[in-house]
Design an enzyme around this catalytic site. Sequence first.
Site, mmCIF file in Angstrom:
data_model
loop_
_atom_site.group_PDB
_atom_site.id
_atom_site.type_symbol
_atom_site.label_atom_id
_atom_site.label_comp_id
_atom_site.label_asym_id
_atom_site.label_seq_id
_atom_site.Cartn_x
_atom_site.Cartn_y
_atom_site.Cartn_z
ATOM 1 N N ASP A 49 0.815 -1.221 0.000
ATOM 2 C CA ASP A 49 0.000 0.000 0.000
ATOM 3 C C ASP A 49 0.849 1.272 0.000
ATOM 4 O OD1 ASP A 49 -2.228 -1.750 0.360
ATOM 5 O OD2 ASP A 49 -1.775 -1.784 2.508
ATOM 6 N N LEU A 96 3.933 12.335 0.490
ATOM 7 C CA LEU A 96 4.583 13.358 1.321
ATOM 8 C C LEU A 96 3.540 14.369 1.804
ATOM 9 C CD1 LEU A 96 7.412 14.417 2.279
ATOM 10 C CD2 LEU A 96 7.329 15.953 0.314
ATOM 11 N N LYS A 119 -9.122 -1.278 7.721
ATOM 12 C CA LYS A 119 -8.417 -0.077 8.177
ATOM 13 C C LYS A 119 -6.954 -0.441 8.392
ATOM 14 C CE LYS A 119 -9.363 3.526 11.621
ATOM 15 N NZ LYS A 119 -8.207 3.697 12.478
ATOM 16 N N ARG A 120 -6.064 0.416 7.914
ATOM 17 C CA ARG A 120 -4.641 0.120 8.076
ATOM 18 C C ARG A 120 -4.099 0.710 9.375
ATOM 19 N NH1 ARG A 120 -3.858 2.073 1.933
ATOM 20 N NH2 ARG A 120 -4.716 0.226 0.939
ATOM 21 N N GLY A 142 -4.643 -5.520 -5.313
ATOM 22 C CA GLY A 142 -5.658 -4.580 -5.782
ATOM 23 C C GLY A 142 -5.162 -3.167 -5.958
ATOM 24 N N LYS A 167 2.075 2.044 -5.049
ATOM 25 C CA LYS A 167 2.725 1.472 -6.242
ATOM 26 C C LYS A 167 1.915 1.756 -7.490
ATOM 27 C CE LYS A 167 2.810 -2.664 -4.482
ATOM 28 N NZ LYS A 167 2.493 -2.347 -3.086
HETATM 29 P P1 GDP Z 1 -0.537 0.272 -3.759
HETATM 30 O O1 GDP Z 1 -1.213 -0.991 -3.406
HETATM 31 O O2 GDP Z 1 0.913 0.284 -3.362
HETATM 32 O O3 GDP Z 1 -0.776 0.730 -5.168
HETATM 33 O O4 GDP Z 1 -1.141 1.379 -2.823
HETATM 34 P P2 GDP Z 1 -2.681 1.764 -2.655
HETATM 35 O O5 GDP Z 1 -3.349 1.810 -3.981
HETATM 36 O O6 GDP Z 1 -3.311 1.003 -1.595
HETATM 37 O O7 GDP Z 1 -2.487 3.211 -2.091
HETATM 38 C C1 GDP Z 1 -2.322 4.192 -2.892
HETATM 39 C C2 GDP Z 1 -3.383 5.220 -2.610
HETATM 40 O O8 GDP Z 1 -2.747 6.404 -2.316
HETATM 41 C C3 GDP Z 1 -4.232 5.439 -3.821
HETATM 42 O O9 GDP Z 1 -5.532 5.822 -3.439
HETATM 43 C C4 GDP Z 1 -3.505 6.604 -4.496
HETATM 44 O O10 GDP Z 1 -4.345 7.373 -5.285
HETATM 45 C C5 GDP Z 1 -2.984 7.363 -3.326
HETATM 46 N N1 GDP Z 1 -1.711 8.031 -3.567
HETATM 47 C C6 GDP Z 1 -0.644 7.596 -4.293
HETATM 48 N N2 GDP Z 1 0.357 8.495 -4.244
HETATM 49 C C7 GDP Z 1 -0.098 9.519 -3.470
HETATM 50 C C8 GDP Z 1 0.478 10.735 -3.027
HETATM 51 O O11 GDP Z 1 1.628 11.087 -3.317
HETATM 52 N N3 GDP Z 1 -0.289 11.509 -2.213
HETATM 53 C C9 GDP Z 1 -1.540 11.161 -1.827
HETATM 54 N N4 GDP Z 1 -2.216 11.976 -1.030
HETATM 55 N N5 GDP Z 1 -2.112 10.028 -2.239
HETATM 56 C C10 GDP Z 1 -1.404 9.210 -3.037
#
Ligand code: GDP
Length: 430
Positions: free
Chosen positions: A13, A332, A304-305, A40, A16
């Site tokens: 999460d 950030l 919830k994480r 997902g 990526k």
């Molecule tokens: P993944 O499984 O590693 O792809 O992570 P998730 O999809 O669970 O978490 C990414 C979430 O954070 C998504 O809802 C993205 O739109 C959001 N996200 C990604 N990069 C950023 C960022 O730089 N800032 C913020 N606020 N949200 C981000």
Amino acid sequence: MANVVVVGAQWGDEGKGKIVDWLSERADVIARFQGGHNAGHTLVVDGEVYKLSLLPSGIVRGGKLSVIGNGVVLDPWHLKKEIEGLRGQGVEITPETLMIAENTPLILPIHGELDRAREAQNSVAKIGTTGRGIGPAYEDKVGRRAVRVADLADPATLESRVDRALVHHDALRRGLGLEPVDRAALLDALREIAPTVLEYAAPVWKVLDEKRRAGRRILFEGAQGSLLDIDFGTYPFVTSSNVIAGQAATGTGMGPGAIDFVLGIVKAYTTRVGEGPFPAELHDADGQRLGERGHEFGTVTGRKRRCGWFDAVLVRQTCATSGVNGIAFTKLDVLDGFETLKICVAYELDGQRIDYLPTAADAQARCVPIYEEMPGWSQSTEGARSWGDLPAEAIKYVRRVEELIRCPVALLSTSPEREDTILVTDPFED
Ligand code: GDP
């Protein structure tokens, strides 16, 4: 030309999805190399929202080859559903745009049943699996009783593979109080789904070798995070595959020399889903605030994480075990407005200062984080696209993180939008 591996460098999460999407636009081939349909994420391309959990991110972009490598475990029924869903949104999926390694093990319905039956038992500590049969499918792979993609092509082979698996599964099910497997129904279901899978079956190792020789850019798309790695994660609260970058080679059939750049995705703070040790976990208002500002709820499970400050000890460790060349530092902006930020720089274990996470679970549980404090910033960093857009304190925070984890920032993400990224090093050009 370079081939890039993207791995999560925390507990998953890390964001990526956005980074992989950004890179996949520049890649010719996008390959998954571990995990199953638990990866997902949501992609937004030209305003259209796509939900993927098995297929590589490149599938939604025309003109790319998407590959499912042998390191993945494949649920054929889920595959069908995901393909149909994407086709319904106008995505073209053909044997030219999607290839599945012939030696990929299948997830069968009996694997999900086993997963759920075990998690429901009170006697064993819950691992917190997603209940999709991924763990049991990997067990069967290593137990040499898996049904693999290539087995679907020949009815006699398929029967003998299923029988081999059922000897084991029926014994296990008796012990768990489950009915024996309905062999005929399982075989019927497999025969019915076989053409859907076989349409995309290919000798992936060979295709990738040819692509590499032709100078094509290959992006290896990791799922989950390095702290969930079966060997180097917080065992037994881990996923059932290798997640670290070396798996990109064995999970697709390329040599380690084919990997030119490892990009670790690192979130500006720490989160974890489900059970297991988490030394820098916060149970206070700061933790609550990180969760709310960061929308820390699982995409697949809605869980919830758990949240905590940035743990540099863990990321230094995962950068080492994956050989990370540069990180994509994400979210950030979630830290905006904190008066003071903390970074975990070491642990205290039984009165001693240590600079790594010990392997023994009881020692992990006794690790007390040692924090360094840094001033926060009140300005918004959301949407920043250059260093000049960032407050000095934010730049100092990033620089300190680089120093502590011994790895440079290649990309900095400041919002969910793909354009809101500061590019320092292009992994494909490095
Ligand atoms: P993944 O499984 O590693 O792809 O992570 P998730 O999809 O669970 O978490 C990414 C979430 O954070 C998504 O809802 C993205 O739109 C959001 N996200 C990604 N990069 C950023 C960022 O730089 N800032 C913020 N606020 N949200 C981000």
